[in-house]
Scaffold this motif. Structure first.
Motif, PDB file in Angstrom:
ATOM      1  N   GLN A  15       9.635  -9.673  -4.367  1.00 18.99           N
ATOM      2  CA  GLN A  15      10.134  -8.576  -4.676  1.00 18.99           C
ATOM      3  C   GLN A  15      11.232  -8.152  -6.208  1.00 18.99           C
ATOM      4  O   GLN A  15      11.223  -7.769  -7.152  1.00 18.99           O
ATOM      5  CB  GLN A  15      10.939  -7.420  -3.716  1.00 18.99           C
ATOM      6  N   GLU A  16      11.905  -9.330  -5.731  1.00 18.60           N
ATOM      7  CA  GLU A  16      12.574  -9.228  -7.192  1.00 18.60           C
ATOM      8  C   GLU A  16      12.233  -9.681  -8.360  1.00 18.60           C
ATOM      9  O   GLU A  16      11.879  -9.397  -9.671  1.00 18.60           O
ATOM     10  CB  GLU A  16      13.561 -10.444  -7.121  1.00 18.60           C
ATOM     11  N   SER A  35      10.857  -6.442  -9.481  1.00 23.35           N
ATOM     12  CA  SER A  35      12.047  -5.109 -10.151  1.00 23.35           C
ATOM     13  C   SER A  35      12.026  -4.031 -11.194  1.00 23.35           C
ATOM     14  O   SER A  35      12.872  -3.717 -11.311  1.00 23.35           O
ATOM     15  CB  SER A  35      13.324  -5.648  -9.328  1.00 23.35           C
TER      16      SER A  35
END
Length: 61
Positions: free
Chosen positions: A2-3, A6
């Motif tokens: 997810q990072e 982002s």
């Protein structure tokens, strides 16, 4: 993962690492790790950003 996604914002161009046949897609939204992308050859797809790391396209020819 997810990072990794982002930083993706609406308007950015990306490709899917496992689906090159979808072509380049434009990010429509990125909300809580759910990334909606409109791919040229596949249409609008919602990607789970915790499972797939989309590849940014910085210089499309």
């Amino acid at each position: 993962m997810q990072e990794l996604n982002s930083f993706l914002e609406p308007g950015m161009l990306v490709t899917h690492p496992d689906k090159p046949e979808w072509g380049v897609g434009q990010v429509q939204s990125n909300i809580d790790g759910r990334i909606t992308v409109n791919f040229r050859e596949e249409g609008k797809i919602v990607i789970d950003g915790s499972r797939i790391g989309l590849i940014p396209v910085y210089n499309e020819n």
